[in-house]
Design an enzyme around this catalytic site. Sequence first.
Site, mmCIF file in Angstrom:
data_model
loop_
_atom_site.group_PDB
_atom_site.id
_atom_site.type_symbol
_atom_site.label_atom_id
_atom_site.label_comp_id
_atom_site.label_asym_id
_atom_site.label_seq_id
_atom_site.Cartn_x
_atom_site.Cartn_y
_atom_site.Cartn_z
ATOM 1 N N HIS A 101 2.622 21.248 -30.800
ATOM 2 C CA HIS A 101 1.653 20.615 -31.116
ATOM 3 C C HIS A 101 2.232 19.106 -31.308
ATOM 4 O O HIS A 101 3.399 18.750 -31.291
ATOM 5 C CB HIS A 101 1.241 21.049 -32.537
ATOM 6 C CG HIS A 101 2.406 20.844 -33.568
ATOM 7 N ND1 HIS A 101 3.085 21.900 -33.932
ATOM 8 C CD2 HIS A 101 2.569 19.995 -34.510
ATOM 9 C CE1 HIS A 101 4.116 21.564 -34.694
ATOM 10 N NE2 HIS A 101 3.663 20.430 -35.056
ATOM 11 N N HIS A 106 4.641 12.782 -30.826
ATOM 12 C CA HIS A 106 5.588 13.431 -29.895
ATOM 13 C C HIS A 106 5.237 14.949 -30.120
ATOM 14 O O HIS A 106 4.396 15.152 -31.056
ATOM 15 C CB HIS A 106 7.124 13.205 -30.478
ATOM 16 C CG HIS A 106 7.383 13.864 -31.782
ATOM 17 N ND1 HIS A 106 7.005 13.048 -32.978
ATOM 18 C CD2 HIS A 106 7.908 14.780 -32.118
ATOM 19 C CE1 HIS A 106 7.411 13.668 -33.913
ATOM 20 N NE2 HIS A 106 7.930 14.796 -33.503
#
EC number: 3.1.4.58
Length: 170
Positions: free
Chosen positions: A41, A111
């Site tokens: 995620h 990220h």
Amino acid sequence: MPVLFSALVPPDDVVEAVTGALGALGEPGDGLRWEPPERWHVTLAYYGADDLDTRAAWLAERLAGRAGADVRLEKAATFPGVLWLTAAGRELTPLAHAAGAGAEARPYVPHLTLARFPREEPGLAGRWTKALSGFRSRRWTATRVVLMTSEREPGGRCYRVARAFELGRA
């Protein structure tokens, strides 16, 4: 109280592109602890231990009327102890700030975590950072933010989607 965070979950074909790129580089190892694809995620904001219903209502209000964000995963980089892919997209930072990222002391760096390694051994991720320096997924429009719980279980951390919030089309 559960530990909560908000995130964007990449679509299946982007997950497949990342796993394909990793597989093409050989057998994972090198002392890294790889995150399984089902936990991948892009975190928007971390809330810590919080009341789920209260945080969900707060987040729904903050995200109401917001457009989706265009996202692309690209080149690898590291934080101390973490190998990750950059999540690029100019709408990501404003979306993260709407979700509460600005409340943290450190700057927001979008990220997707791939693996973890001992902080005292930063060279362990070097091969992967170099090999993934040219990686670029397709661009997708994230139209859903999820509020996730993070719970410690015998096999490690388990992330579960507790609520989902639809965003408008960009």
